[in-house]
Enzyme design. Structure first.
Site, PDB file in Angstrom:
ATOM      1  CG  HIS A 244      -2.315   0.496   0.892  1.00 54.26           C
ATOM      2  ND1 HIS A 244      -2.705   1.801   1.047  1.00 54.26           N
ATOM      3  CD2 HIS A 244      -3.382  -0.140   0.387  1.00 54.26           C
ATOM      4  CE1 HIS A 244      -3.961   1.942   0.685  1.00 54.26           C
ATOM      5  NE2 HIS A 244      -4.392   0.785   0.278  1.00 54.26           N
TER       6      HIS A 244
ATOM      7  CG  ASP B  83      -8.992   6.726   9.478  1.00 54.48           C
ATOM      8  OD1 ASP B  83      -9.638   6.541  10.519  1.00 54.48           O
ATOM      9  OD2 ASP B  83      -8.489   7.821   9.185  1.00 54.48           O
TER      10      ASP B  83
ATOM     11  CD  GLU C 133      -9.661  10.560  10.516  1.00 56.10           C
ATOM     12  OE1 GLU C 133      -8.913   9.833  11.213  1.00 56.10           O
ATOM     13  OE2 GLU C 133     -10.095  10.198   9.412  1.00 56.10           O
TER      14      GLU C 133
END
Length: 541
Positions: A117, A181, A294
């Site tokens: 990623h 997240d 957030e």
């Protein structure tokens, strides 16, 4: 002989660009530590190299034929193809590979790859070896210490995904205290950076919640380290961008968690009120605040009163809201409060008492119930949508920054309200973190102020229309230029630089420490060449 996904399995290990196998082992001796930064490394394979290594007794699979997949990552912008992909079966396999690379005269480099990623090729190794850490499995929940000092933990292999770590811990009613997240990232990958999200204001980044590591250094030494033993190596590896060692296992602190959450979204047109509310909340104790905090930025939709949250959360939770406002952008504050079933009659009152202190737009708040895991894994649904639309496979020139609290208003005025008021085809995050939750002995760097903001500009290039990858990268460059010309003490998170001068600026006064650690633990610059810190020399002299 067996095959693995069209790869070739070589008995007893046949690694490219590693010289002389067991003969080389007898040749091992001490060489002066060195790091050369002047040239891009090059390396070529030979059948002779492979034959010479065939005598090694390693139980691993190697692919020479399908190496293109290791030149791909989530960013889809860098494509450095390795010469081989290794699928280790144990830590000892990795030790042997690194030791042989250490004495190779062929400039061999090694990159440990988790979930792939990375954005800018950080886990790639041009003409080198990519180690697929996902082939090492293992997740176990336990207790660290005794009596009142006992701390629950989960021990996970570096290639395990956080989603699997969370699911295993939840079987015991626990979870890691700090998460990202998106949970389909590897343990070793996020611990090599920091690991931040809306929980980090209270518990710090993921690297602040590690009890112990098992690593293989750039010298091929396997070491178990913690703040109590081999502490310098422990702190070096955490946030160290893969420059010092490969993470084999990590013991991560857990805490007991309720099974349900109240999930809140409140909307703001006033950025000052939006930031003041967040800063107030992150200064409070657990009873007087939320568990997750957030913020994000919304942009105008096609309808003049329709606001588009280019969100990384569930689409059916007010991701498109109708608010009458002349503001160039709006802001969303996402919050959660976890609770047990026995607290069902009290949670509403507690939630109202927390919300009444905030200054969001009147009547603009949504509240839903969700399971604890459902909230943590909310981004996965968005991933499925992006895969279907094809945007998952387009370039993602993301920019993540840490901005000092004292400059965030100025940053908002030029970046969010002006430069990005039309959106970036992806989420724009902005939320505060407490610096006292970070350990300065670790390799990760932050601005010097007590509170700084995490800013995530997570744009997706469109294959058929704007924005293009080039336009997003140009936009990023202009934002960085703005920060430099305004003397904003920003730090890149998940940093991307192309030469050592830029890295030296990034680390600033901590650069000498970083370089000393490199000399100590990976003196020949074998590990993580995709970060573009240091280049291997063509000779050992």
């Amino acid at each position: 002989m067996t095959s693995r996904r069209t790869s070739t399995t070589i008995p007893s290990a046949c690694l490219p660009c590693i010289l002389l196998g067991l003969c080389l082992l007898s040749f091992m001796r001490s060489f002066p530590d060195f790091i050369v930064t002047a040239a891009t490394p090059s390396c070529s394979l030979s059948k002779e190299n492979c034959r010479e290594l065939a005598a090694l007794n390693l139980n691993l699979n190697i692919s020479f034929s399908n190496t293109a997949k290791a030149s791909q990552d989530f960013g889809h912008m860098y494509h450095d193809r390795p010469s081989a992909i290794i699928y280790p079966s144990s830590a000892q396999d990795i030790v042997a590979i690194v030791k042989l690379a250490y004495f190779s005269p062929n400039n061999l480099t090694i990159a440990a790859k988790g979930a792939g990623h990375s954005i800018y090729g950080q886990a790639q190794a041009l003409h080198g070896i990519v180690i697929e850490m996902s082939s090492l499995k293992g997740i176990e929940v336990g207790v660290h210490g005794f009596g009142e000092a006992a701390v629950p933990f989960v021990e996970a292999s570096g290639g395990e995904l956080w989603i699997d770590v969370v699911k295993e811990a939840l079987k015991k009613g626990m979870a890691p205290r700090s998460l990202t997240d998106y949970l389909y990232l590897s343990v070793g990958g996020t611990l090599s950076n920091a690991g931040v999200s809306g929980q980090a204001f209270r518990y710090g980044p993921q690297i602040s919640n590690v009890l112990e590591l098992e690593v293989v250094t750039g010298k091929g030494e396997i070491v178990i380290c913690s703040k109590h033993q081999h502490a310098d190596l422990f702190y070096s590896v955490l946030g160290g961008l893969g420059q010092f060692a490969i993470i084999i296992k990590a013991k991560i602190r857990l805490h007991h968690v309720p099974p349900k959450v109240k999930w809140v979204r409140a909307y703001y047109s006033d950025f000052l009120a939006f930031t003041k509310d967040q800063e107030m909340l992150i200064s409070q104790g657990r009873e007087n605040s939320f568990d997750y905090i957030e913020g994000s930025v919304l942009v105008k939709g096609k309808d003049v009163n329709s606001w588009k949250m280019e969100s990384h959360t569930l689409e059916d939770v007010n991701s498109n809201v109708t608010i009458e406002s002349d503001a160039p952008v709006l802001y969303c504050l996402e919050l959660t409060k976890a609770y047990f079933e026995r607290e069902s009659n009290l949670i509403g009152k507690k939630l109202n008492s927390l919300l009444e202190r905030l200054h969001y737009l009147p009547s603009e708040v949504s509240i839903i119930d969700a399971s604890y895991l459902g909230f943590l894994d909310r981004v996965h649904d968005k991933e499925r949508d992006l895969r279907k639309s094809g945007l998952w496979y387009t370039p993602h020139p993301w920019l993540n920054l840490f901005i000092p609290k004292s400059r965030i208003i100025e940053f908002d005025a030029w970046v969010f309200k002006k430069k990005l008021s039309g959106g970036i085809n992806g989420p724009m995050l902005v939320y505060p973190l407490n610096r006292n939750k970070w350990d300065s002995r670790m390799s990760a760097v932050t601005p010097s102020e007590d509170i700084f903001y995490a800013v995530g500009l997570l744009g997706y290039a469109s294959p058929r229309s704007a924005p293009t990858a080039e336009s997003l990268m140009d936009q990023n460059s202009k934002i960085l230029y703005f920060c430099r010309t305004k003397s904003i003490e920003y730090k890149q998170y998940l940093p991307h630089y192309v030469n050592q001068d830029e890295w030296r600026t990034h680390f600033d006064r901590l650069w000498p420490r970083f370089r000393e650690r490199k000399l100590r633990y990976d003196p020949k610059a074998i590990l993580s060449p995709g970060q573009r810190f240091f280049w291997r020399s063509k000779t050992l002299s």
